[in-house]
Structure formats: structure tokens, C-alpha cells
Design a protein around this motif. Structure first.
Motif, short mmCIF file in Angstrom:
data_model
loop_
_atom_site.label_atom_id
_atom_site.label_comp_id
_atom_site.label_asym_id
_atom_site.label_seq_id
_atom_site.Cartn_x
_atom_site.Cartn_y
_atom_site.Cartn_z
N SER A 411 0.82 -1.21 0.00
CA SER A 411 0.00 0.00 0.00
C SER A 411 0.86 1.26 0.00
O SER A 411 0.60 2.20 -0.75
N VAL A 412 1.89 1.27 0.82
CA VAL A 412 2.77 2.43 0.88
C VAL A 412 3.46 2.64 -0.46
O VAL A 412 3.58 3.77 -0.95
N SER A 413 3.91 1.56 -1.08
CA SER A 413 4.60 1.66 -2.36
C SER A 413 3.68 2.26 -3.43
O SER A 413 4.06 3.21 -4.13
N GLN A 414 2.47 1.71 -3.53
CA GLN A 414 1.55 2.19 -4.57
C GLN A 414 1.12 3.63 -4.31
O GLN A 414 0.98 4.42 -5.24
N THR A 415 0.91 3.96 -3.05
CA THR A 415 0.47 5.31 -2.71
C THR A 415 1.52 6.35 -3.07
O THR A 415 1.18 7.47 -3.48
N ASN A 416 2.79 5.97 -2.96
CA ASN A 416 3.86 6.94 -3.16
C ASN A 416 4.57 6.81 -4.51
O ASN A 416 5.45 7.61 -4.82
N GLY A 417 4.15 5.82 -5.31
CA GLY A 417 4.80 5.64 -6.61
C GLY A 417 4.68 6.86 -7.50
O GLY A 417 5.62 7.22 -8.22
N GLY A 418 3.52 7.52 -7.44
CA GLY A 418 3.34 8.71 -8.26
C GLY A 418 4.29 9.82 -7.91
O GLY A 418 4.62 10.66 -8.77
N GLY A 419 4.76 9.85 -6.66
CA GLY A 419 5.72 10.88 -6.25
C GLY A 419 7.04 10.77 -6.97
O GLY A 419 7.74 11.78 -7.15
N LEU A 420 7.40 9.55 -7.40
CA LEU A 420 8.60 9.40 -8.21
C LEU A 420 8.40 9.97 -9.61
O LEU A 420 9.28 10.61 -10.18
N ALA A 421 7.19 9.76 -10.17
CA ALA A 421 6.91 10.24 -11.52
C ALA A 421 6.83 11.76 -11.60
O ALA A 421 7.14 12.35 -12.64
N THR A 422 6.42 12.39 -10.51
CA THR A 422 6.33 13.86 -10.51
C THR A 422 7.63 14.52 -10.08
O THR A 422 7.78 15.74 -10.22
N GLY A 423 8.55 13.72 -9.55
CA GLY A 423 9.80 14.28 -9.04
C GLY A 423 9.68 14.86 -7.65
O GLY A 423 10.62 15.50 -7.16
N ASN A 424 8.54 14.64 -6.98
CA ASN A 424 8.35 15.19 -5.64
C ASN A 424 9.00 14.34 -4.56
O ASN A 424 9.15 14.80 -3.42
N LEU A 425 9.34 13.10 -4.88
CA LEU A 425 10.03 12.23 -3.93
C LEU A 425 11.37 11.82 -4.52
O LEU A 425 11.46 11.49 -5.71
N SER A 426 12.39 11.81 -3.70
CA SER A 426 13.67 11.27 -4.13
C SER A 426 13.62 9.75 -3.99
O SER A 426 12.76 9.19 -3.30
N GLY A 427 14.56 9.07 -4.63
CA GLY A 427 14.63 7.62 -4.49
C GLY A 427 14.85 7.20 -3.06
O GLY A 427 14.27 6.22 -2.59
N GLN A 428 15.70 7.95 -2.34
CA GLN A 428 15.97 7.63 -0.94
C GLN A 428 14.70 7.76 -0.10
O GLN A 428 14.38 6.88 0.71
N GLU A 429 13.96 8.84 -0.29
CA GLU A 429 12.73 9.05 0.47
C GLU A 429 11.71 7.95 0.19
O GLU A 429 11.06 7.43 1.11
N PHE A 430 11.56 7.60 -1.07
CA PHE A 430 10.60 6.57 -1.45
C PHE A 430 10.97 5.24 -0.80
O PHE A 430 10.11 4.56 -0.20
N MET A 431 12.21 4.83 -0.91
CA MET A 431 12.61 3.54 -0.37
C MET A 431 12.52 3.51 1.16
O MET A 431 12.17 2.47 1.74
N GLU A 432 12.78 4.61 1.81
CA GLU A 432 12.64 4.65 3.27
C GLU A 432 11.18 4.46 3.68
O GLU A 432 10.88 3.73 4.63
N LEU A 433 10.27 5.08 2.93
CA LEU A 433 8.86 4.92 3.23
C LEU A 433 8.41 3.47 3.03
O LEU A 433 7.70 2.91 3.87
N VAL A 434 8.80 2.88 1.93
CA VAL A 434 8.36 1.53 1.62
C VAL A 434 8.97 0.51 2.58
O VAL A 434 8.30 -0.41 3.06
N GLN A 435 10.25 0.68 2.89
CA GLN A 435 10.90 -0.23 3.85
C GLN A 435 10.23 -0.17 5.21
O GLN A 435 9.97 -1.21 5.84
N ALA A 436 9.91 1.04 5.64
CA ALA A 436 9.23 1.18 6.94
C ALA A 436 7.84 0.55 6.90
O ALA A 436 7.40 -0.11 7.85
N GLY A 437 7.12 0.73 5.78
CA GLY A 437 5.81 0.11 5.64
C GLY A 437 5.90 -1.41 5.63
O GLY A 437 5.03 -2.09 6.20
N ASN A 438 6.93 -1.95 5.03
CA ASN A 438 7.11 -3.40 4.98
C ASN A 438 7.38 -3.97 6.36
O ASN A 438 7.06 -5.13 6.63
N GLU A 439 8.01 -3.18 7.20
CA GLU A 439 8.37 -3.65 8.54
C GLU A 439 7.27 -3.37 9.57
O GLU A 439 7.32 -3.84 10.69
N GLY A 440 6.27 -2.53 9.17
CA GLY A 440 5.23 -2.10 10.09
C GLY A 440 4.24 -3.19 10.44
O GLY A 440 4.19 -4.23 9.82
#
Length: 440
Positions: A411-440
């Protein structure tokens, strides 16, 4: 789900994110002793359970019962039933808990549920049974590798009644206009995107609002750079998405977003809008699965012409451990056989399904599967033939980015995937969010 290539159904199939409450499956063995070994005499009936939203599988089985599977049907008559698919996993769990699974049914929507069924010996080891029946060669290697990787056991526990490959579909006219060749490496793809933008052509069409078409690029880059087992290592705790070599993949996609390669409104584009945009000439490259063939082959939807659409595998990452020959894929709607009902009748059905399902599904329903096809339709569209050839020639496959994630991580990955396409999220920020969601 339904058999039409609608966005809602396809997203569910591709991402496999139906939630399911966990039950203690290991306590409930099969109704009869079925271990994938010697089968018992048939009880005269072969039961199939599917979803009301899907008619292709049951339609194919019924067609087979009257023709190629007539002998199997005489020994064990096909009996079909269907239930609503919106809570499919939960209903499968209830049936499993009551030793009431059908002889054959659509598999669990989430890999984790199928793994529970495998661990509890509720589903037949099809690798063993197909080999015993002498028909293991009827399953295409790419389809088999997708399902074995998905369930993580090394053996086959479901049949690929649908098989989708993914990659970059492209508008040949727009590439010619910009003087761009079909890229085979990520660096060539970046150069092509820059040339297209300079020619006032949007390089990529993507459903950034849905997220998953963008995260697919992250996963594919990881597989090309680190190898086909890279995300399994994350699932096993041997690696983290925040490791630099994993962040590199997300950052490569984020850089495309910062360059504006996905368009000005990438975060607000949904599946149907993206499909229409590509088919009306609004962008050069469109990362999508082969389920889109129904759209591509429909002249009312496809305004650029099927003859002007090409397909390119996700490019190699120079110096990477992965192979461009490993096609990103998913098995759509696999079906499983259950040990509780396994007998001679089930074995006869398994054999004739392996032999004939691919031809019937393709000729009567236009469904590309993971089975060998002996007699394709004479008037088959060229793009469908292209997909079949790609599947048949692929030595193996890789899964999608979220295939091994937890429901929250997905869910976290899909919710934030668009942020990569718009350039609003860096790769580091995206992966930190998804990793945290996976561990949650």
C-alpha cells in the motif's frame, strides 16, 4: 475480477493485494489423504470453484469437457460453482478450515495465503504430478518460473490459466519523428527520453495516480542491476530497500520524474486515462502488461493503429547482474488442485487441461496463457503473436516490485509511486517509506 481488461480488475490481478485474515491452516489437513503421490479411484465428480466475475476459466473448462477432456469428464463429470471475488481469500480460508475446498479452484489472491496452503499440504504439488503424467513440457518455462518464484517453494502449485508479460510498448511513429532507436540499456532509454522531450514529445505515459505502473520500473531496474533474486533477499531479511544499490533504482526513476519525462500531470493520471493517452498519440513509451492487448487490438480505442505499436523488454542496466531475457511477468489468475479431492479423476483432468487449455482459451476467449499453444487462430492479431512468441522464447521471468511485500508495504509503495513520476520524492525518500511500511 472479470475477464474484460478493465483497470480495476487488472490492477488487482497484477498487484495481488487483497487482504486476508490469517487462520491456523496447519491444523486442518485435507479431507482425504492426498499427498501428491498415488491417487485413489475417481469419485465420479470433478468440482471447480471460481469467481462470478471471471467466466473465461469456467468457459474453457466446459469447452474442454465436451471435446479434449471428454474421457476425463466421463470418469469425473465437471461440476462448477462460483462465488463473489471481492472477498476471495477470506472465503478460501473458510473453505479450507472446513475441509471443503473444491477439487480445482482459482488460487489465493495473495502469495502469502498460497504459501500457507502449501505448508498445510492443502494443494497438490503439480511439478510432481505433471511429470508423472508426462505433460510437464506443456507449461512454458517463463510461466513456471513466475509461479515458482511467487510462492517461493521451488515447485509448481498452480497452473497459469492467464499469463501476462510486461515491458515498454512504444509508438513507432513518435520514435521515428524524434530519430530515436529502440533502447536496450537504461542509459539508452534516458538518452531517448531526452531526445523525445526536445522534440516536444512526452517520453513516457504512466498512471501515476495508481502508483503501481511507476513502481514497476523500480522493481525491474533492481532485477536488471542486482539479479532476479534481489527482492527475495529483501523478503528474507538479507537486504534492505534502503541499501544504496536498491536506492539507486528508485533514484533512477525519480530522476526521470524530475526531468518531466512523465508529463506535467503524472500524479493525477489514472489507468484508463493513461491507456487513452497512449492510444491517441500522447506519449512515446507506455510501460504496461500484455493484458492491454484487448485495448491495443480494438480499433475504436486505438487511434494510432496496432501496426504502429512495438514492444521492447525492460532494458538492461549496464554492468548489472540481471538479464534482459528475463521478462517481467505475472500469472494473472492461476488455478490450484487440492489434495483433499485428489484422485484418478483429478489426475485425468490435470492431464487434459495441460494438453488443451492453451489452445481453447486462446481460440475461444482470446486469452493468452502460460500453456503451450499448438494451433493459434489463423486471424490472430500481430501484437498477440508477438506476446506469445516473447513468452515462448523467454528462458525465465521476474516478478513485480511488491510481489514479496507485506500488505502495508504494498500500500505504501503504490500510494507513493506517483511521487517518483512527478519528481516530488527522491529515491531515498521513497525507499525509506516503503521499507518502513514493509516492517510495520
Amino acid at each position: 475480477m472479470n475477464t474484460a481488461p478493465q483497470a480495476r480488475r487488472r490492477a488487482w490481478v497484477a498487484l495481488g493485494v487483497i487482504g486476508a485474515a490469517t487462520i491456523a491452516l496447519t491444523a486442518c489437513g485435507p479431507a482425504d489423504s492426498g499427498d501428491g503421490g498415488d491417487s485413489a479411484a475417481s469419485d465420479g465428480e470433478f468440482t471447480y470453484l471460481g469467481q462470478t466475475q471471471n467466466t473465461t476459466i469456467v468457459g474453457t473448462l466446459e469447452a474442454l469437457s465436451a471435446d479434449q477432456c471428454a474421457d476425463a469428464n466421463e470418469a469425473a463429470a465437471l461440476s462448477t460453482d462460483a462465488i463473489d471475488g471481492t472477498t476471495w481469500d477470506q472465503q478460501l480460508q473458510v473453505l479450507a478450515g472446513n475441509n471443503a475446498l473444491s477439487d480445482m479452484s482459482m488460487a489465493g489472491g495473495t502469495p502469502s495465503l498460497m504459501q500457507e496452503f502449501i505448508d498445510a499440504d492443502l494443494v497438490v504439488n503439480l511439478t510432481e504430478e505433471l511429470e508423472a503424467l508426462g505433460v510437464s513440457d506443456r507449461i512454458l518455462p517463463a510461466a513456471e518460473s513466475t509461479l515458482t518464484a511467487l510462492y517461493g517453494d521451488g515447485d509448481l502449485y498452480a497452473l497459469p490459466t492467464e499469463f501476462n508479460i510486461e515491458g515498454f510498448w512504444y509508438n513507432t511513429q513518435l520514435l521515428d519523428e524524434a530519430g530515436v532507436d529502440v533502447p536496450t540499456t537504461w542509459d539508452e532509454l534516458a538518452d531517448a527520453a531526452a531526445a523525445l522531450k526536445a522534440a516536444d514529445i512526452q517520453p513516457f505515459v504512466a498512471a501515476g495516480k495508481d502508483g503501481w505502473p511507476v513502481t514497476r520500473l523500480v522493481g525491474d531496474y533492481i532485477f536488471r542491476s542486482l539479479g532476479a533474486d534481489a527482492l527475495q533477499k529483501v523478503a528474507d531479511g538479507e537486504a534492505s530497500l534502503t541499501d544504496p544499490e536498491y536506492v539507486e533504482a528508485a533514484e533512477a526513476v525519480a530522476e526521470f520524474g524530475r526531468q518531466g519525462y512523465f508529463g506535467d500531470a503524472a500524479g493525477s493520471i489514472d489507468y484508463n486515462t493513461a491507456m487513452n493517452q497512449f492510444l491517441t498519440g500522447g506519449g512515446a513509451f507506455f510501460y504496461m502488461g500484455s493484458w492491454a492487448l484487448a485495448n491495443f487490438n480494438d480499433p475504436e480505442q486505438n487511434q494510432i493503429g496496432a501496426e504502429n505499436i512495438g514492444f521492447a523488454p525492460f532494458p538492461a542496466v549496464e554492468g548489472g547482474a540481471g538479464s534482459i531475457d528475463e521478462v517481467p511477468a505475472n500469472a494473472g489468475i492461476p488455478v490450484m488442485f487440492t489434495t483433499g479431492g485428489w484422485d484418478d479423476g483429478s489426475a485425468a483432468w490435470l492431464e487434459c487441461v495441460a494438453q488443451g487449455y492453451g489452445d481453447v482459451a486462446l481460440n475461444e476467449f482470446g486469452q493468452v496463457t502460460g500453456f503451450v499453444v499448438d494451433n493459434p487462430p489463423a486471424d490472430q492479431p500481430a501484437l498477440t503473436t508477438l506476446v506469445q512468441d516473447t513468452i515462448a522464447n523467454a528462458p525465465g521471468s521476474v516478478l513485480w516490485f511488491e510481489a514479496k511485500f507485506s500488505p502495508e508495504g504494498t500500500s505504501v509503495s503504490q500510494t507513493n509511486g506517483g511521487g517518483l513520476a512527478t519528481g516530488n520524492l527522491s529515491g531515498q525518500e521513497f525507499m525509506e517509506l516503503v521499507q518502513a511500511g514493509n516492517e510495520g
